[in-house]
Design a protein around this motif. Structure first.
Motif, PDB file in Angstrom:
ATOM      1  N   SER A  40       9.989  21.052   5.528  1.00  0.00           N
ATOM      2  CA  SER A  40       9.116  22.373   3.962  1.00  0.00           C
ATOM      3  C   SER A  40       8.005  23.429   4.720  1.00  0.00           C
ATOM      4  O   SER A  40       8.645  24.638   4.060  1.00  0.00           O
ATOM      5  CB  SER A  40       7.686  21.352   2.702  1.00  0.00           C
ATOM      6  OG  SER A  40       8.712  20.035   3.472  1.00  0.00           O
ATOM      7  N   ASN A  41       7.338  23.204   5.732  1.00  0.00           N
ATOM      8  CA  ASN A  41       7.493  24.143   6.552  1.00  0.00           C
ATOM      9  C   ASN A  41       8.502  25.784   7.080  1.00  0.00           C
ATOM     10  O   ASN A  41       7.682  26.121   5.902  1.00  0.00           O
ATOM     11  CB  ASN A  41       6.476  23.507   7.818  1.00  0.00           C
ATOM     12  CG  ASN A  41       4.869  23.105   6.762  1.00  0.00           C
ATOM     13  OD1 ASN A  41       4.720  22.971   5.842  1.00  0.00           O
ATOM     14  ND2 ASN A  41       4.625  22.752   8.282  1.00  0.00           N
ATOM     15  N   LEU A  42       9.384  24.552   6.974  1.00  0.00           N
ATOM     16  CA  LEU A  42       9.871  25.879   7.124  1.00  0.00           C
ATOM     17  C   LEU A  42      10.430  26.682   6.032  1.00  0.00           C
ATOM     18  O   LEU A  42      11.087  27.723   5.872  1.00  0.00           O
ATOM     19  CB  LEU A  42      10.926  25.469   8.353  1.00  0.00           C
ATOM     20  CG  LEU A  42      10.790  25.170   9.471  1.00  0.00           C
ATOM     21  CD1 LEU A  42      11.824  24.564  10.466  1.00  0.00           C
ATOM     22  CD2 LEU A  42      10.848  26.079  10.497  1.00  0.00           C
ATOM     23  N   VAL A  76       9.456  27.071   3.154  1.00  0.00           N
ATOM     24  CA  VAL A  76       8.437  27.640   2.221  1.00  0.00           C
ATOM     25  C   VAL A  76       7.914  28.799   2.838  1.00  0.00           C
ATOM     26  O   VAL A  76       8.016  29.713   2.620  1.00  0.00           O
ATOM     27  CB  VAL A  76       7.261  26.717   2.070  1.00  0.00           C
ATOM     28  CG1 VAL A  76       5.279  27.679   1.484  1.00  0.00           C
ATOM     29  CG2 VAL A  76       7.260  26.025   1.503  1.00  0.00           C
ATOM     30  N   ASN A  77       7.863  28.909   4.894  1.00  0.00           N
ATOM     31  CA  ASN A  77       8.226  30.117   5.108  1.00  0.00           C
ATOM     32  C   ASN A  77       9.209  31.466   5.089  1.00  0.00           C
ATOM     33  O   ASN A  77       9.245  32.179   4.820  1.00  0.00           O
ATOM     34  CB  ASN A  77       7.811  30.170   6.675  1.00  0.00           C
ATOM     35  CG  ASN A  77       6.729  29.854   7.498  1.00  0.00           C
ATOM     36  OD1 ASN A  77       5.622  29.354   6.405  1.00  0.00           O
ATOM     37  ND2 ASN A  77       7.101  29.182   8.808  1.00  0.00           N
ATOM     38  N   ALA A  78      10.257  30.928   4.332  1.00  0.00           N
ATOM     39  CA  ALA A  78      11.742  31.242   4.276  1.00  0.00           C
ATOM     40  C   ALA A  78      11.937  31.797   3.073  1.00  0.00           C
ATOM     41  O   ALA A  78      11.783  33.223   2.788  1.00  0.00           O
ATOM     42  CB  ALA A  78      12.769  30.881   4.424  1.00  0.00           C
ATOM     43  N   THR A 116       0.185  36.043   9.553  1.00  0.00           N
ATOM     44  CA  THR A 116       0.028  37.677   8.607  1.00  0.00           C
ATOM     45  C   THR A 116       0.157  37.639   6.907  1.00  0.00           C
ATOM     46  O   THR A 116      -0.032  38.493   6.655  1.00  0.00           O
ATOM     47  CB  THR A 116       1.109  38.286   9.303  1.00  0.00           C
ATOM     48  OG1 THR A 116       2.454  37.546   9.020  1.00  0.00           O
ATOM     49  CG2 THR A 116       1.773  38.169  10.660  1.00  0.00           C
ATOM     50  N   LYS A 117      -0.324  36.197   7.018  1.00  0.00           N
ATOM     51  CA  LYS A 117      -0.389  36.047   5.424  1.00  0.00           C
ATOM     52  C   LYS A 117      -1.511  36.391   5.140  1.00  0.00           C
ATOM     53  O   LYS A 117      -2.638  34.753   4.775  1.00  0.00           O
ATOM     54  CB  LYS A 117       0.275  34.661   4.553  1.00  0.00           C
ATOM     55  CG  LYS A 117       2.264  34.905   5.145  1.00  0.00           C
ATOM     56  CD  LYS A 117       2.379  33.514   5.148  1.00  0.00           C
ATOM     57  CE  LYS A 117       4.151  33.654   5.082  1.00  0.00           C
ATOM     58  NZ  LYS A 117       4.722  32.300   5.356  1.00  0.00           N
ATOM     59  N   GLU A 118      -2.485  37.109   5.415  1.00  0.00           N
ATOM     60  CA  GLU A 118      -3.960  36.791   5.096  1.00  0.00           C
ATOM     61  C   GLU A 118      -4.922  36.079   4.067  1.00  0.00           C
ATOM     62  O   GLU A 118      -5.814  35.562   4.986  1.00  0.00           O
ATOM     63  CB  GLU A 118      -4.603  38.574   5.148  1.00  0.00           C
ATOM     64  CG  GLU A 118      -4.961  38.972   6.477  1.00  0.00           C
ATOM     65  CD  GLU A 118      -5.066  40.769   6.101  1.00  0.00           C
ATOM     66  OE1 GLU A 118      -6.136  40.341   5.386  1.00  0.00           O
ATOM     67  OE2 GLU A 118      -5.094  40.766   7.348  1.00  0.00           O
ATOM     68  N   LEU A 159      -0.962  27.209  10.424  1.00  0.00           N
ATOM     69  CA  LEU A 159      -1.213  25.820  11.111  1.00  0.00           C
ATOM     70  C   LEU A 159       0.068  25.107  11.156  1.00  0.00           C
ATOM     71  O   LEU A 159       1.148  24.868  11.221  1.00  0.00           O
ATOM     72  CB  LEU A 159      -2.011  24.939  10.328  1.00  0.00           C
ATOM     73  CG  LEU A 159      -3.094  25.103  10.453  1.00  0.00           C
ATOM     74  CD1 LEU A 159      -4.280  24.770   9.829  1.00  0.00           C
ATOM     75  CD2 LEU A 159      -3.411  25.211  12.325  1.00  0.00           C
ATOM     76  N   GLY A 160       1.478  26.141   9.417  1.00  0.00           N
ATOM     77  CA  GLY A 160       2.954  25.075   9.824  1.00  0.00           C
ATOM     78  C   GLY A 160       3.615  25.589  10.887  1.00  0.00           C
ATOM     79  O   GLY A 160       3.986  23.852  10.853  1.00  0.00           O
ATOM     80  N   LEU A 161       3.410  25.920  11.291  1.00  0.00           N
ATOM     81  CA  LEU A 161       4.782  26.151  12.439  1.00  0.00           C
ATOM     82  C   LEU A 161       4.042  25.493  13.353  1.00  0.00           C
ATOM     83  O   LEU A 161       4.886  25.298  14.320  1.00  0.00           O
ATOM     84  CB  LEU A 161       5.599  27.603  13.310  1.00  0.00           C
ATOM     85  CG  LEU A 161       6.054  28.561  12.167  1.00  0.00           C
ATOM     86  CD1 LEU A 161       6.371  29.501  12.409  1.00  0.00           C
ATOM     87  CD2 LEU A 161       7.546  27.342  11.734  1.00  0.00           C
TER      88      LEU A 161
END
Ligand SMILES: Nc1ncnc2c1ncn2[C@@H]1O[C@H](COP(=O)(O)OP(=O)(O)OP(=O)(O)O)[C@@H](O)[C@H]1O
Ligand SMILES: [Mg+2]
Length: 315
Positions: free
Chosen positions: A199-201, A203-205, A259-261, A267-269
């Motif tokens: 999910s982390n990867l 959601v980032n994408a 970078t997503k202020e 912490l995701g990655l």
């Protein structure tokens, strides 16, 4: 010629000591190599005496300590990151219970018919902000606190589940999703951790993609690119989003790098890398920010070799 700018004063001082029959021991300093590059050295210089006890020369030993200093710096940085990580997990653990209590209390308060519109709006805002705190706690601790024993995880089923979970977000951004994986990709793993990792990867994408972007998820059974004999599953998650600038690439897996202020915890990655490492795997990112061909590919290898003990997050 040996002393670089900024160190020129050292030489007369050293000569002065030698004249006074003193030794210079393990002086850590910089010197200049023939090609002009700077060397970090540990220098020991001793005077040489003639039979009358007069200083007639000096013997100098210089050891290149550049590698050692670099190793020490890396170690310090790793320790700092590990400490930051432990701190994050500990705090998350501590705030989890009060967080649940506040969430419940807010829910009850919002149901109270005596509230006027203004008070309701304040409570709505409070709940939104609380959502952010909960997100941080979840990222640090794991989706499902996975203290269970590892089991068989079907990667294609896990991917289907995650894709379904974020399906609405993918659709609402008009993102075109392509998947390439079939059944039969099973590994021995902690199921909750694998779901969190994927999910982390994903959601980032999704975050990186503009509307009408493209995502591609692939999974194949593969050998580790570093250790040919180990078999496992290789997963790639690719997007044609904004890409990651070079200076950021090196910092991706640091805790709190974001970078997503206003919405990211960074912490995701960091969490994801920890999960991959616990599953005997590796993770890497390739990215381009070139206009027209920007995008990012995260590649994972999971060997499914995991320790049998429950996961220890808080060391
Ligand atoms: N696919 C991607 N495309 C572009 N940038 C990315 C991608 N994945 C990660 N990044 C960059 O890496 C940063 C760190 O990602 P990470 O998942 O650790 O934290 P985050 O997404 O900012 O916050 P959260 O903890 O909520 O996931 C992001 O803020 C973003 O700048
Ligand atoms: Mg993220």
């Amino acid at each position: 010629m040996l002393a670089p700018p900024g160190y020129k004063d050292e030489i007369p001082a050293i000569l002065e000591r030698l004249r006074n029959k003193q030794t210079i021991e393990h002086l850590e300093t910089h010197r200049q190599a023939k090609d002009g590059s700077l060397l970090q050295l540990s220098v020991t210089i001793s005077p040489i005496f003639d039979s009358d006890g007069r200083v007639i020369a000096a013997s100098a030993i210089a050891r290149d300590i550049g590698e050692r200093i670099k190793t020490e710096e890396t170690l310090r940085k790793t320790e700092k990151l590990a400490a930051a990580g432990r701190l994050a997990a500990t705090i998350a653990h501590e705030i989890n219970n009060p967080l649940a209590a506040i969430t419940n209390l807010l829910y009850l308060a919002r149901k109270n018919p005596s509230l006027d519109g203004k008070a309701k709006r304040y409570l709505d805002l409070a709940q939104e902000e609380l959502g952010r705190v909960a997100h941080i706690a979840r990222q640090s601790l794991g989706f499902y606190r996975d203290t269970s024993i590892p089991g068989t995880v079907e990667i294609s089923a896990a991917l289907d589940e995650i894709v379904a979970l974020y399906g609405r977000r993918i659709d609402s951004k008009g993102i075109h999703l392509e998947t390439e994986y079939g059944p039969g990709l099973a590994i021995h793993a902690f199921p909750g951790e694998i779901r969190q990792l994927l999910s982390n990867l994903l959601v980032n994408a999704i975050d990186a993609c503009g509307s009408g972007g493209q995502l591609r998820i692939r999974a194949t059974s593969r050998n580790d690119w570093n250790h040919n004999r180990r078999s496992g599953v290789r997963i790639t998650i690719a997007d044609n989003g904004c890409g990651i600038p070079k200076p950021h690439l090196a910092r991706l897996f640091e805790p709190f790098f974001t970078t997503k202020e206003d919405v990211g915890t960074g912490l995701g990655l960091w969490v994801s890398k920890g999960i991959v490492q616990r599953h005997g795997g590796s993770i890497r990112a390739r990215s381009s920010t070139r206009a027209g061909e920007s995008g990012t590919v995260f590649s994972l290898f999971l060997s499914g070799v995991v320790p049998n003990s429950p996961v220890q997050r808080i060391a």
